[in-house]
Design a protein around this motif. Sequence first.
Motif, PDB file in Angstrom:
ATOM      1  N   GLY A  24       4.980   2.329   2.543  1.00 44.07           N
ATOM      2  CA  GLY A  24       5.939   3.382   3.478  1.00 44.07           C
ATOM      3  C   GLY A  24       7.237   3.657   2.794  1.00 44.07           C
ATOM      4  O   GLY A  24       7.592   2.881   1.859  1.00 44.07           O
ATOM      5  N   GLN A  69      -1.104   6.570   3.958  1.00 45.33           N
ATOM      6  CA  GLN A  69       0.331   6.663   3.362  1.00 45.33           C
ATOM      7  C   GLN A  69       0.520   7.735   2.777  1.00 45.33           C
ATOM      8  O   GLN A  69       1.767   8.268   2.623  1.00 45.33           O
ATOM      9  N   GLU A  72       1.415  10.235   5.690  1.00 47.51           N
ATOM     10  CA  GLU A  72       2.752   9.705   5.974  1.00 47.51           C
ATOM     11  C   GLU A  72       3.756  10.077   5.158  1.00 47.51           C
ATOM     12  O   GLU A  72       4.845  10.436   5.429  1.00 47.51           O
ATOM     13  N   ASN A 220      12.931   0.642   6.279  1.00 51.38           N
ATOM     14  CA  ASN A 220      11.793   1.675   6.175  1.00 51.38           C
ATOM     15  C   ASN A 220      11.973   3.020   7.104  1.00 51.38           C
ATOM     16  O   ASN A 220      12.735   2.802   8.148  1.00 51.38           O
ATOM     17  N   THR A 222      10.250   4.431   8.703  1.00 52.89           N
ATOM     18  CA  THR A 222       9.394   4.275  10.294  1.00 52.89           C
ATOM     19  C   THR A 222      10.182   3.179  11.125  1.00 52.89           C
ATOM     20  O   THR A 222       9.637   2.746  12.068  1.00 52.89           O
TER      21      THR A 222
END
Length: 347
Positions: A24, A69, A72, A220, A222
Amino acid sequence: MSEPVQTPQTFTPRIFSGIQPSGGLTLGNYLGALKRFVEKQGQGIETIYCLVDMHAITVWQDPEKLRQQTREGAAAFIAAGIDPARSILFNQSQVTAHAELAWIFNCVARMGWMGRMTQWKDKTAGKNAEAESLGLFAYPALMAADILAYKTTHVPVGEDQKQHLELTRDIAAKFNHDYKVNFFPITEPVIEGAATRVMSLRDGSKKMSKSDPSDQSRINLTDSAEAIAAKIRKAKTDPEPLPETLEGLKDRPEARNLVNIYAGLAGRTAEDVVAEFAGAQFGSFKPRLADLAVSVLAPITTEMNRLMADPAEIDRILGEGAARADAISRPILEQVYDIVGMVRSRR
Ligand code: AMP
Ligand code: TRP
């Protein structure tokens, strides 16, 4: 017969940069790279951004996670402000010029150059280098290919990539010299802003990294607002208040890091931030930093999650970007094959 190779003396400005989808993305990636990629958009210079999935597999990647990933990463680029209509956004493996030019650069670069790369030395420190992949060793030649496949003139990166950019310049210069051409530009690294090296929240001597085993060491993209606030609250500091000037942060790496992060997020200089918070304790500075971090990152996280709900749309955007990247890099690669002396009879 092919056309004679052109050797222009000047190069059209072009910006390229890449991020590995090997985990991430972190606040380090955001401040050192993404935020600056967005700032470069719309300045009349073509901007090309790439998720370098072939670099990622220089160390083991679970295939399903790598796919996830990569999507993402693309969502993070778009959520942070990269507009796929104004920039070219794609993943490396879809544009074959990268791998093809990397092979040629493997034959231009010298073993000794690769062996001197600090990232290689760091990644193999205390380990058996013989057991690492050949790709990890040759990694910088692929990075040079990413950049030079577009005759890129400017590459925005974080501080840690400076040596790889120098190697890219060496490869371009050796190619031009060996083949007696002025074909590749000598690319400029663009390392600017208050946060070109964001450090771990647990250890001010280590870079914040997606591969650090401790999740507490990084923010991160996220992370929830609560997680961001908690990580900043627990970030390592020292007992002193903030000084009056930057000079006073010289031997206080953790304090310096939090000031840099604040400056990076606010788009201000570190001097300016220290002047505002002179004499403040971390007990009051940290909540302010947490609020700022959440206000910048929460909208990005929300937008990333929205985009991730439609992976087919992300794949479509990457495919379109790849077609545009291919249209630029393919003719450059064909010229390289001509320069090197490869027979090209199927065109
Ligand atoms: P990577 O995650 O290694 O693929 O890095 C992608 C981009 O983010 C590169 O331009 C790096 O220099 C930048 N970057 C990664 N970590 C940091 C960090 N801790 N501070 C600043 N820039 C970073
Ligand atoms: N090596 C870079 C990193 O780890 C990622 C990268 C690959 C890159 N190719 C690139 C960055 C080309 C800039 C330009 O951070």
